[in-house]
Structure formats: C-alpha cells, structure tokens
Design an enzyme around this catalytic site. Structure first.
Site, PDB file in Angstrom:
ATOM      1  NE  ARG A 174      10.629 -24.051  -5.227  1.00  0.00           N
ATOM      2  CZ  ARG A 174       9.513 -24.848  -5.040  1.00  0.00           C
ATOM      3  NH1 ARG A 174       9.300 -25.171  -3.827  1.00  0.00           N
ATOM      4  NH2 ARG A 174       9.075 -25.375  -6.472  1.00  0.00           N
ATOM      5  CB  THR A 175      12.393 -18.266  -7.461  1.00  0.00           C
ATOM      6  OG1 THR A 175      13.232 -19.237  -7.840  1.00  0.00           O
ATOM      7  CG2 THR A 175      13.769 -17.097  -8.019  1.00  0.00           C
TER       8      THR A 175
ATOM      9  CE  LYS B 264       0.746  -6.856 -27.173  1.00  0.00           C
ATOM     10  NZ  LYS B 264       0.697  -5.921 -26.430  1.00  0.00           N
TER      11      LYS B 264
ATOM     12  NE  ARG C 232      13.259 -18.437 -12.261  1.00  0.00           N
ATOM     13  CZ  ARG C 232      12.940 -20.045 -11.458  1.00  0.00           C
ATOM     14  NH1 ARG C 232      12.505 -20.487 -12.040  1.00  0.00           N
ATOM     15  NH2 ARG C 232      13.803 -20.332 -10.916  1.00  0.00           N
TER      16      ARG C 232
ATOM     17  CG  HIS D  97      18.574 -20.252  -9.747  1.00  0.00           C
ATOM     18  ND1 HIS D  97      17.646 -19.165  -9.545  1.00  0.00           N
ATOM     19  CD2 HIS D  97      16.954 -20.696  -9.891  1.00  0.00           C
ATOM     20  CE1 HIS D  97      16.439 -18.535  -8.769  1.00  0.00           C
ATOM     21  NE2 HIS D  97      16.666 -20.249  -8.554  1.00  0.00           N
TER      22      HIS D  97
HETATM   23  N1   CP Z   1      14.128 -23.611  -6.786  1.00  0.00           N
HETATM   24  C1   CP Z   1      13.516 -22.624  -7.718  1.00  0.00           C
HETATM   25  O1   CP Z   1      14.088 -21.968  -8.206  1.00  0.00           O
HETATM   26  O2   CP Z   1      11.932 -23.191  -7.425  1.00  0.00           O
HETATM   27  P1   CP Z   1      10.897 -22.153  -8.009  1.00  0.00           P
HETATM   28  O3   CP Z   1      11.442 -23.068  -9.593  1.00  0.00           O
HETATM   29  O4   CP Z   1       9.679 -22.447  -8.039  1.00  0.00           O
HETATM   30  O5   CP Z   1      11.285 -20.998  -8.015  1.00  0.00           O
END
Ligand code: CP
Length: 358
Positions: free
Chosen positions: A51-52, A80, A101, A129
């Site tokens: 999703r993100t 590396k 992320r 998040h």
């Molecule tokens: N909700 C969320 O962060 O989903 P993903 O891990 O698929 O990005």
C-alpha cells in the site's frame, strides 16, 4: 528543508488543511493532474510494502510527476554497506522528494538531516508511520464527520504497531478522545506512549483484555496485525497470533455506525466475512491513503521552494541509545543524540527512535 518524520511534524491546522485538499482532490481530480509535472519522487524501501509504496507512486503519477526508486535493499547499494546518510545525499541529486521505509527506527530522520530535498517517513521499524495516520484520519473524518469526541479502541499488537503509535499521537491533539487499549499483556502499548502521550495530555484511557467487552462503546475499532517480523522468536508469535480475531458475531453489540479500520495487510485478525459489513472501512482507508499522500507531496514540494533547512534541536551526545532497533545500532559512525523531555525528572529521548535515557 521541511520533512515529515513523525505525525507531530504537522500541526493540527496543517492536518486539517491536508484533509480539505484530499477531499478536493477526490471531488476534482483533473485540477491536480499536472501540478507535479517535471518533478520526481524517489521511493527508498528497505522493507516490504504494498500500500504505502504503490500509493505514493500512484499519487505522484496522478499529480503528473514521475517516480524512481527501489523496493528492497538488496537491489540498492545499501547491500554493499552504504549508509542511510550517503544514500539520502545521493538520491537528493536525482529526485525532488524522498519517501523512505526502513526496518531501523530513526533511519528516515537520519535521511532528513542529510538530504537536500524533503523526506517522508513511510514507516521506521516499530516507531512511526505518519502517512498511514493521515490515511486513518481522513477515513475517520469521512466516516464520522469529525476527529473530536470519539471513543476509539486499538486492538492487537500495540507494542510494535507503529500505526497505532502515530494515530494515538495525532488524536492527542484533538478534544474529547477516549481510548480503549485491547491487547495481550506482552503486546501492550509501550510505556512511553501511555505516559508521554495519553497521560501527559490527560486523555482518558483504559486497558482491557476482551474485544467483546470493549466493542459496544466504540465509535472506531482499529484492528492491527501482529508484527511477526519484530518478534524475538517464532514461538512467541505462535503463542499470541490468535489472541484477537474479529468475526461477524463479535459485531452484534457494536454501534450501527462504528467504523472498523485496519492499516492492512491483515493475516487472520479480521475474518473475511466482516468485509461484507458496511462498517468495514479498511479498503476505503487504503484508497484514502493515496489522496492524503497526494496532498502531502504537494505541500512539501511547495515548502521546499524556500530552501530553508530546519534547525537541529539542542541535544547532548554523552548518552548511548540502548534500543537494538535504533538506527544507531547499525550505523556505527552515527553520533548518539538525546534531547531533554522532562526537566524535573532529567529524562532525555533519543532523537532517532525516542528511547528514553537519564
Ligand atoms: N499499511 C501499510 O503500511 O501497508 P504496507 O506495508 O503494504 O505498505
């Protein structure tokens, strides 16, 4: 440079403005189809995501911009041994805005201190998040028509669930929020969030061990997945994995207009049969994430035009962060930095992962 690392990097007014922009995007998508023409967004994903990452990419394309990046660290020079700082400096040469992320808590903050373009935290370990929170807030706002005066229950893995941590922090700045924490003892909300967010802001909360007991009073039920990847052992996960499963029979006593959220992905904590219930809003929540990310990209690219770098907080460097999930645990040359949070108690927090020290 304006970045968003935690949800509190945005004021309540800014969040409300982002919600208004997202609603305008939903109503008038054509108006926004060219606003990022000629701009590039880089996705730096050191952990899996559906999703993100893809909603950020869809968001940038729908704004008329382009996307570069990687979706797993082995396809980048991180494999590396390149540091987060160097990666961020390099990506700043190629893109106008970075989305990161990372499995280490504080990595996006390190990126923001080294990049020359805005950085957005797309999830760092069990820490924060913020853009999931923006998706959650738009969903609550669209379902309930407000973000104040609601009772919200968080169920599942409240220890490692970074989306819960960010949403509790966001809602602490709205009025009339009652919080119900539904988790096994081993996955209870970390003390620093209970004390520094709920208690410090005088937010009423209770901890219960039964989902059925909690459901009747809730306006919003926020289900979460057990974060298997953050458990110390598989045995520990196996013992806890079936702790709370939402099934249609558990919704019999729920309010008719309660909304059920989940950041997704789900494993087994919401039965598929619940999807048919009109209170299930988790797929809409994922779509709302794209609209809020569009609004945020536009805001940060606009802010970047002034080119100002944000000042670093006053800190001390003689304390050591003992959180093994902190970015300082792997990036040995990174200086440990702590800022004062409670003068009376002499408590400091790590600027990367918020771990406390005295
Ligand atoms: N909700 C969320 O962060 O989903 P993903 O891990 O698929 O990005």
């Amino acid at each position: 440079m304006r970045s968003v690392i935690g949800i509190n990097d945005l004021s309540v007014q800014e969040i409300d403005d982002l919600i208004s922009t997202a609603k305008d995007i939903i109503a008038n998508p054509a108006k926004y189809s060219d606003v990022c023409k000629g701009k590039k967004l880089a996705t730096l994903f050191f952990e899996p995501s559906t999703r993100t990452r893809l909603s950020f990419e869809a968001a940038m394309y729908e704004l008329g911009g382009n996307v570069i990046g990687f979706s797993e660290p082995n396809s980048s020079s991180a494999s590396k041994g390149e540091s987060v700082a160097d990666t961020s400096k390099i990506l700043s040469c190629y893109a106008d805005i970075l989305v990161m992320r990372h499995y280490k808590e504080g990595a996006p903050y390190v990126a923001s201190r080294n990049a020359t373009v805005p950085v957005i935290n797309a999830g760092d370990g069990g820490h924060n998040h913020p853009t999931q929170t923006l998706a959650d807030l738009l969903t609550i706002n669209r379902c309930k028509g407000k973000l104040s005066d609601i009772t919200i229950g968080y169920c599942g893995d409240l220890k490692y669930g970074r989306t819960v941590h960010s949403l509790i922090s966001a809602l602490s700045r709205y009025t009339g929020i009652k919080t119900v924490l539904i988790a096994p003892d081993k996955l209870a909300l970390p003390g620093y969030i209970r004390k520094d967010v709920l208690e410090k802001n005088c937010m009423p909360y209770k901890q219960v061990s039964s989902l059925e007991e909690a459901i009747p009073e809730l306006d919003v039920l926020y289900m979460t997945r057990l974060q298997r990847e953050r458990f110390a052992t598989d045995d520990e996960y196996e013992c806890l994995k079936n702790s709370f499963i939402l099934t249609p029979d558990k919704l019999v006593d729920a309010k008719k207009d309660m909304c059920i959220l989940h950041p997704l992905p789900r494993v087994n904590e919401i039965s598929v049969a619940v999807d048919e219930d009109q209170r299930a809003k988790y797929f809409e929540q994922a779509l709302n994430g794209k609209y809020m990310r569009m609004a945020l990209i536009m805001k940060l690219l606009e802010a970047a035009k002034d080119g100002n770098k944000e000042a670093e907080l006053e800190h001390r460097t003689d304390l050591v962060c003992d959180n093994p999930r902190c970015i300082t645990a792997t990036e040995q040359e990174l200086q440990h930095k702590f800022v004062l949070t409670d003068e009376e108690r002499g408590t400091y927090r790590c600027i990367y992962c918020d771990t406390k020290a005295r």
